[in-house]
Design a protein around this motif. Structure first.
Motif, PDB file in Angstrom:
ATOM      1  N   ILE A 288     -14.066  31.801  19.352  1.00 41.97           N
ATOM      2  CA  ILE A 288     -15.055  30.734  18.782  1.00 41.97           C
ATOM      3  C   ILE A 288     -14.589  30.394  17.435  1.00 41.97           C
ATOM      4  O   ILE A 288     -14.622  29.262  17.013  1.00 41.97           O
ATOM      5  CB  ILE A 288     -16.262  31.536  18.650  1.00 41.97           C
ATOM      6  CG1 ILE A 288     -16.936  31.602  20.030  1.00 41.97           C
ATOM      7  CG2 ILE A 288     -17.354  30.530  17.884  1.00 41.97           C
ATOM      8  CD1 ILE A 288     -17.185  30.389  20.944  1.00 41.97           C
TER       9      ILE A 288
ATOM     10  N   GLN B  10     -11.752  27.744  17.506  1.00 40.19           N
ATOM     11  CA  GLN B  10     -12.207  26.412  17.989  1.00 40.19           C
ATOM     12  C   GLN B  10     -12.638  25.802  16.870  1.00 40.19           C
ATOM     13  O   GLN B  10     -12.804  24.699  16.703  1.00 40.19           O
ATOM     14  CB  GLN B  10     -13.182  26.696  19.047  1.00 40.19           C
ATOM     15  CG  GLN B  10     -12.577  27.149  20.257  1.00 40.19           C
ATOM     16  CD  GLN B  10     -13.592  27.474  21.557  1.00 40.19           C
ATOM     17  OE1 GLN B  10     -14.695  27.554  21.438  1.00 40.19           O
ATOM     18  NE2 GLN B  10     -13.099  27.483  22.672  1.00 40.19           N
TER      19      GLN B  10
ATOM     20  N   ARG C 139     -11.216  22.419  15.191  1.00 40.17           N
ATOM     21  CA  ARG C 139     -12.175  21.309  15.058  1.00 40.17           C
ATOM     22  C   ARG C 139     -12.298  20.785  13.822  1.00 40.17           C
ATOM     23  O   ARG C 139     -12.108  19.308  13.606  1.00 40.17           O
ATOM     24  CB  ARG C 139     -13.678  21.570  15.711  1.00 40.17           C
ATOM     25  CG  ARG C 139     -14.517  20.560  15.379  1.00 40.17           C
ATOM     26  CD  ARG C 139     -14.578  19.440  16.321  1.00 40.17           C
ATOM     27  NE  ARG C 139     -15.718  18.468  16.240  1.00 40.17           N
ATOM     28  CZ  ARG C 139     -15.833  17.603  15.109  1.00 40.17           C
ATOM     29  NH1 ARG C 139     -15.161  17.348  14.288  1.00 40.17           N
ATOM     30  NH2 ARG C 139     -16.969  16.968  15.118  1.00 40.17           N
TER      31      ARG C 139
ATOM     32  N   HIS D 159     -22.733  29.679  14.027  1.00 39.64           N
ATOM     33  CA  HIS D 159     -21.807  30.888  13.924  1.00 39.64           C
ATOM     34  C   HIS D 159     -22.354  32.004  13.278  1.00 39.64           C
ATOM     35  O   HIS D 159     -22.111  33.224  13.791  1.00 39.64           O
ATOM     36  CB  HIS D 159     -20.388  30.487  13.228  1.00 39.64           C
ATOM     37  CG  HIS D 159     -19.400  31.287  13.264  1.00 39.64           C
ATOM     38  ND1 HIS D 159     -19.185  32.251  12.448  1.00 39.64           N
ATOM     39  CD2 HIS D 159     -18.252  31.411  14.318  1.00 39.64           C
ATOM     40  CE1 HIS D 159     -18.063  32.993  12.465  1.00 39.64           C
ATOM     41  NE2 HIS D 159     -17.722  32.658  13.798  1.00 39.64           N
TER      42      HIS D 159
ATOM     43  N   ALA E 234     -22.786  31.489  21.531  1.00 41.56           N
ATOM     44  CA  ALA E 234     -21.414  30.853  21.900  1.00 41.56           C
ATOM     45  C   ALA E 234     -21.458  29.752  22.475  1.00 41.56           C
ATOM     46  O   ALA E 234     -20.410  28.979  22.042  1.00 41.56           O
ATOM     47  CB  ALA E 234     -20.576  31.988  22.681  1.00 41.56           C
ATOM     48  N   MET E 235     -22.279  29.659  23.356  1.00 40.82           N
ATOM     49  CA  MET E 235     -22.235  28.129  24.181  1.00 40.82           C
ATOM     50  C   MET E 235     -22.871  27.095  23.423  1.00 40.82           C
ATOM     51  O   MET E 235     -22.135  25.996  23.303  1.00 40.82           O
ATOM     52  CB  MET E 235     -22.979  28.276  25.612  1.00 40.82           C
ATOM     53  CG  MET E 235     -22.572  28.899  26.605  1.00 40.82           C
ATOM     54  SD  MET E 235     -23.292  28.815  28.173  1.00 40.82           S
ATOM     55  CE  MET E 235     -24.965  29.484  27.762  1.00 40.82           C
TER      56      MET E 235
ATOM     57  N   ARG F 167     -19.753  26.493  20.974  1.00 41.44           N
ATOM     58  CA  ARG F 167     -18.663  25.580  21.752  1.00 41.44           C
ATOM     59  C   ARG F 167     -19.126  24.088  21.786  1.00 41.44           C
ATOM     60  O   ARG F 167     -18.161  23.266  21.806  1.00 41.44           O
ATOM     61  CB  ARG F 167     -18.442  26.232  22.798  1.00 41.44           C
ATOM     62  CG  ARG F 167     -17.703  27.757  22.729  1.00 41.44           C
ATOM     63  CD  ARG F 167     -17.216  28.237  23.920  1.00 41.44           C
ATOM     64  NE  ARG F 167     -15.961  27.341  24.202  1.00 41.44           N
ATOM     65  CZ  ARG F 167     -15.521  27.627  25.524  1.00 41.44           C
ATOM     66  NH1 ARG F 167     -15.825  28.689  26.411  1.00 41.44           N
ATOM     67  NH2 ARG F 167     -14.476  26.703  26.027  1.00 41.44           N
ATOM     68  N   HIS F 168     -20.352  23.804  22.289  1.00 36.63           N
ATOM     69  CA  HIS F 168     -21.169  22.525  22.441  1.00 36.63           C
ATOM     70  C   HIS F 168     -20.636  21.569  20.903  1.00 36.63           C
ATOM     71  O   HIS F 168     -20.208  20.562  21.240  1.00 36.63           O
ATOM     72  CB  HIS F 168     -22.126  22.798  22.891  1.00 36.63           C
ATOM     73  CG  HIS F 168     -22.929  21.343  22.734  1.00 36.63           C
ATOM     74  ND1 HIS F 168     -22.860  20.238  23.890  1.00 36.63           N
ATOM     75  CD2 HIS F 168     -24.011  20.659  21.901  1.00 36.63           C
ATOM     76  CE1 HIS F 168     -23.456  19.239  23.552  1.00 36.63           C
ATOM     77  NE2 HIS F 168     -24.130  19.328  22.223  1.00 36.63           N
TER      78      HIS F 168
ATOM     79  N   THR G 272     -18.531  22.189  18.837  1.00 37.34           N
ATOM     80  CA  THR G 272     -17.275  22.115  18.356  1.00 37.34           C
ATOM     81  C   THR G 272     -16.335  21.183  19.337  1.00 37.34           C
ATOM     82  O   THR G 272     -15.370  20.675  19.051  1.00 37.34           O
ATOM     83  CB  THR G 272     -16.436  23.461  18.451  1.00 37.34           C
ATOM     84  OG1 THR G 272     -16.442  24.155  19.559  1.00 37.34           O
ATOM     85  CG2 THR G 272     -16.988  24.173  17.276  1.00 37.34           C
ATOM     86  N   ASP G 273     -16.807  20.889  20.362  1.00 37.28           N
ATOM     87  CA  ASP G 273     -16.307  20.113  21.350  1.00 37.28           C
ATOM     88  C   ASP G 273     -16.784  18.524  21.353  1.00 37.28           C
ATOM     89  O   ASP G 273     -18.051  18.403  21.900  1.00 37.28           O
ATOM     90  CB  ASP G 273     -16.458  20.498  22.795  1.00 37.28           C
ATOM     91  CG  ASP G 273     -15.816  19.607  23.828  1.00 37.28           C
ATOM     92  OD1 ASP G 273     -14.984  18.993  23.569  1.00 37.28           O
ATOM     93  OD2 ASP G 273     -15.782  19.692  24.899  1.00 37.28           O
TER      94      ASP G 273
ATOM     95  N   SER H  88     -17.877  17.007  24.840  1.00 38.20           N
ATOM     96  CA  SER H  88     -18.870  17.797  25.546  1.00 38.20           C
ATOM     97  C   SER H  88     -20.113  16.866  25.979  1.00 38.20           C
ATOM     98  O   SER H  88     -20.369  15.841  24.985  1.00 38.20           O
ATOM     99  CB  SER H  88     -19.569  18.996  24.579  1.00 38.20           C
ATOM    100  OG  SER H  88     -20.320  18.716  23.635  1.00 38.20           O
TER     101      SER H  88
END
Length: 152
Positions: free
Chosen positions: A12, A15, A19, A48, A99-100, A103-104, A106-107, A110
């Motif tokens: 994470i 990522q 990003r 985070h 964590a999801m 990740r959402h 940072t993408d 998404s």
């Protein structure tokens, strides 16, 4: 910290750094200095931190479960040990959910982050016609009805 925890937090963190093109510590300082400069960075830093808290809670729950298993007599698990196992499962779910979310954010690709209807900065796309050609329903003449005894 267990090795797999390092993997989750490490992945994470990588990522996030990829990003935003800066180390996480620098990103935290930048967000603290100007929280409204980049909404995504602010949200990622917040989540985070929540992820790190969840990982710490998971580590503690796992340690408590291991200690209880070491002192448990035989192969039968009693209610307190099972309660600790459920606590570990819940902590894993919380950590994975957070964590999801990170990740959402940072993408940039998404779902919900691009195009019309995105959460922030929604752009209005030019409207297109319907996917199928449509026509109004035909108007049918009303059937003739005769009513006995009615006068006009």
């Amino acid at each position: 910290m267990p090795e797999d925890a390092d993997d989750v937090m490490g992945v994470i963190t990588q990522q996030i750094e990829a990003r935003f093109q800066m180390p996480l510590a620098d990103l935290r300082r930048a967000v603290a200095a100007a929280p409204r400069a980049n909404d995504d960075a602010t949200v990622v830093v917040k989540w985070h931190g929540m992820l790190a808290e969840a990982q710490e809670a998971l580590n503690k729950a796992e340690d408590a479960l291991v200690a209880a298993l070491d002192t448990a007599p035989g192969d039968v698990l009693d209610d307190p040990v099972m309660a600790l196992a459920h606590q570990v499962n819940a902590a894993v779910a919380v950590r994975d959910g957070r964590a999801m979310v990170v990740r959402h954010y940072t993408d940039p690709n998404s779902p919900g982050r691009r195009g019309p209807g995105a959460w922030r900065g929604a752009e209005t796309a030019p409207r297109r016609g319907p996917a199928l050609t449509t026509a109004p329903a035909p108007i049918m003449p009303a059937p003739a009805v005769s009513v006995r005894g009615a006068q006009r």
